[in-house]
Write a protein that holds these residues in place. Sequence first.
Motif, PDB file in Angstrom:
ATOM      1  N   LEU A  20       0.827  -1.204   0.000  1.00 52.80           N
ATOM      2  CA  LEU A  20       0.000   0.000   0.000  1.00 52.80           C
ATOM      3  C   LEU A  20       0.862   1.255   0.000  1.00 52.80           C
ATOM      4  O   LEU A  20       1.837   1.354   0.745  1.00 52.80           O
ATOM      5  N   THR A  21       0.453   2.214  -0.826  1.00 53.25           N
ATOM      6  CA  THR A  21       1.139   3.506  -0.893  1.00 53.25           C
ATOM      7  C   THR A  21       0.307   4.608  -0.243  1.00 53.25           C
ATOM      8  O   THR A  21       0.780   5.720  -0.110  1.00 53.25           O
ATOM      9  N   ARG A  22      -0.936   4.313   0.084  1.00 43.70           N
ATOM     10  CA  ARG A  22      -1.913   5.254   0.649  1.00 43.70           C
ATOM     11  C   ARG A  22      -2.389   6.262  -0.399  1.00 43.70           C
ATOM     12  O   ARG A  22      -2.945   7.298  -0.050  1.00 43.70           O
ATOM     13  N   GLN A  23      -2.160   5.961  -1.673  1.00 44.67           N
ATOM     14  CA  GLN A  23      -2.719   6.761  -2.768  1.00 44.67           C
ATOM     15  C   GLN A  23      -3.754   5.853  -3.411  1.00 44.67           C
ATOM     16  O   GLN A  23      -3.393   4.834  -4.017  1.00 44.67           O
ATOM     17  N   ASP A  70       3.840   7.264 -15.144  1.00 41.14           N
ATOM     18  CA  ASP A  70       4.713   8.148 -15.921  1.00 41.14           C
ATOM     19  C   ASP A  70       4.002   9.472 -16.227  1.00 41.14           C
ATOM     20  O   ASP A  70       4.628  10.541 -16.188  1.00 41.14           O
ATOM     21  N   ARG A  71       2.692   9.425 -16.528  1.00 43.20           N
ATOM     22  CA  ARG A  71       1.927  10.656 -16.766  1.00 43.20           C
ATOM     23  C   ARG A  71       1.881  11.510 -15.494  1.00 43.20           C
ATOM     24  O   ARG A  71       2.020  12.737 -15.548  1.00 43.20           O
ATOM     25  N   TRP A  72       1.683  10.860 -14.363  1.00 41.35           N
ATOM     26  CA  TRP A  72       1.670  11.610 -13.111  1.00 41.35           C
ATOM     27  C   TRP A  72       3.018  12.271 -12.867  1.00 41.35           C
ATOM     28  O   TRP A  72       3.083  13.441 -12.485  1.00 41.35           O
ATOM     29  N   MET A  73       4.085  11.520 -13.089  1.00 40.52           N
ATOM     30  CA  MET A  73       5.414  12.090 -12.865  1.00 40.52           C
ATOM     31  C   MET A  73       5.662  13.269 -13.801  1.00 40.52           C
ATOM     32  O   MET A  73       6.235  14.280 -13.396  1.00 40.52           O
ATOM     33  N   ALA A  74       5.234  13.162 -15.048  1.00 35.60           N
ATOM     34  CA  ALA A  74       5.395  14.269 -15.995  1.00 35.60           C
ATOM     35  C   ALA A  74       4.615  15.490 -15.518  1.00 35.60           C
ATOM     36  O   ALA A  74       5.124  16.619 -15.548  1.00 35.60           O
ATOM     37  N   ALA A  75       3.387  15.281 -15.043  1.00 36.60           N
ATOM     38  CA  ALA A  75       2.569  16.390 -14.555  1.00 36.60           C
ATOM     39  C   ALA A  75       3.185  17.041 -13.322  1.00 36.60           C
ATOM     40  O   ALA A  75       3.012  18.244 -13.098  1.00 36.60           O
ATOM     41  N   LEU A  76       3.908  16.257 -12.551  1.00 36.34           N
ATOM     42  CA  LEU A  76       4.549  16.759 -11.337  1.00 36.34           C
ATOM     43  C   LEU A  76       5.910  17.395 -11.610  1.00 36.34           C
ATOM     44  O   LEU A  76       6.539  17.920 -10.698  1.00 36.34           O
ATOM     45  N   GLY A  77       6.355  17.314 -12.867  1.00 37.76           N
ATOM     46  CA  GLY A  77       7.621  17.945 -13.234  1.00 37.76           C
ATOM     47  C   GLY A  77       8.846  17.076 -13.054  1.00 37.76           C
ATOM     48  O   GLY A  77       9.968  17.578 -13.059  1.00 37.76           O
ATOM     49  N   PHE A  78       8.661  15.774 -12.910  1.00 40.46           N
ATOM     50  CA  PHE A  78       9.815  14.876 -12.813  1.00 40.46           C
ATOM     51  C   PHE A  78      10.530  14.862 -14.161  1.00 40.46           C
ATOM     52  O   PHE A  78       9.897  14.967 -15.211  1.00 40.46           O
ATOM     53  N   ALA A  79      11.819  14.674 -14.141  1.00 36.25           N
ATOM     54  CA  ALA A  79      12.583  14.537 -15.380  1.00 36.25           C
ATOM     55  C   ALA A  79      12.077  13.323 -16.152  1.00 36.25           C
ATOM     56  O   ALA A  79      11.736  12.296 -15.560  1.00 36.25           O
ATOM     57  N   GLU A 139       1.968  15.453  -0.748  1.00 36.18           N
ATOM     58  CA  GLU A 139       2.617  16.684  -0.290  1.00 36.18           C
ATOM     59  C   GLU A 139       2.171  17.910  -1.091  1.00 36.18           C
ATOM     60  O   GLU A 139       1.934  18.973  -0.517  1.00 36.18           O
ATOM     61  N   VAL A 140       2.057  17.748  -2.392  1.00 36.21           N
ATOM     62  CA  VAL A 140       1.685  18.888  -3.239  1.00 36.21           C
ATOM     63  C   VAL A 140       0.184  18.921  -3.531  1.00 36.21           C
ATOM     64  O   VAL A 140      -0.288  19.776  -4.266  1.00 36.21           O
ATOM     65  N   GLY A 141      -0.570  17.974  -2.957  1.00 39.25           N
ATOM     66  CA  GLY A 141      -2.013  17.934  -3.174  1.00 39.25           C
ATOM     67  C   GLY A 141      -2.373  17.630  -4.615  1.00 39.25           C
ATOM     68  O   GLY A 141      -3.310  18.207  -5.165  1.00 39.25           O
ATOM     69  N   PHE A 142      -1.658  16.685  -5.214  1.00 37.99           N
ATOM     70  CA  PHE A 142      -1.869  16.339  -6.618  1.00 37.99           C
ATOM     71  C   PHE A 142      -3.134  15.514  -6.773  1.00 37.99           C
ATOM     72  O   PHE A 142      -3.320  14.509  -6.090  1.00 37.99           O
ATOM     73  N   ASP A 143      -3.996  15.942  -7.686  1.00 43.04           N
ATOM     74  CA  ASP A 143      -5.222  15.213  -8.000  1.00 43.04           C
ATOM     75  C   ASP A 143      -4.974  14.426  -9.284  1.00 43.04           C
ATOM     76  O   ASP A 143      -4.866  15.030 -10.360  1.00 43.04           O
ATOM     77  N   PRO A 152       1.357  23.649  -5.272  1.00 42.65           N
ATOM     78  CA  PRO A 152       2.506  23.451  -6.159  1.00 42.65           C
ATOM     79  C   PRO A 152       3.802  23.821  -5.445  1.00 42.65           C
ATOM     80  O   PRO A 152       3.815  24.753  -4.631  1.00 42.65           O
ATOM     81  N   PRO A 153       4.853  23.078  -5.729  1.00 42.12           N
ATOM     82  CA  PRO A 153       6.131  23.401  -5.080  1.00 42.12           C
ATOM     83  C   PRO A 153       6.644  24.747  -5.590  1.00 42.12           C
ATOM     84  O   PRO A 153       6.365  25.142  -6.713  1.00 42.12           O
ATOM     85  N   LEU A 154       7.353  25.450  -4.726  1.00 44.03           N
ATOM     86  CA  LEU A 154       7.951  26.691  -5.127  1.00 44.03           C
ATOM     87  C   LEU A 154       9.116  26.424  -6.067  1.00 44.03           C
ATOM     88  O   LEU A 154       9.914  25.509  -5.831  1.00 44.03           O
ATOM     89  N   LEU A 155       9.208  27.188  -7.118  1.00 45.01           N
ATOM     90  CA  LEU A 155      10.373  27.100  -7.977  1.00 45.01           C
ATOM     91  C   LEU A 155      11.561  27.644  -7.207  1.00 45.01           C
ATOM     92  O   LEU A 155      11.396  28.500  -6.318  1.00 45.01           O
ATOM     93  N   PRO A 156      12.774  27.209  -7.502  1.00 41.52           N
ATOM     94  CA  PRO A 156      13.939  27.683  -6.741  1.00 41.52           C
ATOM     95  C   PRO A 156      14.013  29.214  -6.679  1.00 41.52           C
ATOM     96  O   PRO A 156      14.332  29.787  -5.647  1.00 41.52           O
ATOM     97  N   GLU A 157      13.691  29.917  -7.784  1.00 39.34           N
ATOM     98  CA  GLU A 157      13.746  31.377  -7.793  1.00 39.34           C
ATOM     99  C   GLU A 157      12.724  31.956  -6.814  1.00 39.34           C
ATOM    100  O   GLU A 157      13.005  32.910  -6.097  1.00 39.34           O
ATOM    101  N   ALA A 158      11.515  31.385  -6.783  1.00 43.14           N
ATOM    102  CA  ALA A 158      10.473  31.875  -5.884  1.00 43.14           C
ATOM    103  C   ALA A 158      10.848  31.602  -4.426  1.00 43.14           C
ATOM    104  O   ALA A 158      10.573  32.428  -3.563  1.00 43.14           O
TER     105      ALA A 158
END
Length: 163
Positions: A20-23, A70-79, A139-143, A152-158
């Motif tokens: 279980l991942t709790r997702q 993989d789609r979720w990771m892409a939406a979350l900004g993973f490489a 953590e980021v409340g991804f639906d 959304p996570p803060l970008l490094p500049e923000a």
Amino acid sequence: MSDMPTPTATPGIVWNDELLTRQPQMDATHREFVEHLIQVESALGQPDAVLLPRYDALVAHTVEHFAQEDRWMAALGFATQNCHAMQHTQVLAVLQDVRRQHVEAGATDMIGRLLPELMQWFENHAQAADAGLAGYMAEVGFDPATGEMARPPLLPEAADAAR
């Protein structure tokens, strides 16, 4: 009469709550994956007319299962070529190669040899890579249905500007 203990049957592939991942959506997909493994395992030793449709269903499920993550990771900004996605690519290649060897080379023991290894890999993958993905999604409340992030996570500049 011998004093040797009576051997017990070794349990086959089974679902366990350590996966279980709790997702919820990920966990439902993982349960389906294990069910496909069980279906293939139960067809071992049967003719290809029984075994191969079950194996093909496992492969088809796995293609979509991995594509979903993989789609979720892409939406979350993973490489694109992250370690998690690379594992998916490698496992799919093995699944396809085992089928090819079974049919073309007559390596009829390959599927049976693959199943326990695949389950062991999956247990490790679910507890590490998938649990990490699920934790980040929370953590980021991804639906997963909309691809939206509540936090959304803060970008490094923000993040630097916020200090």
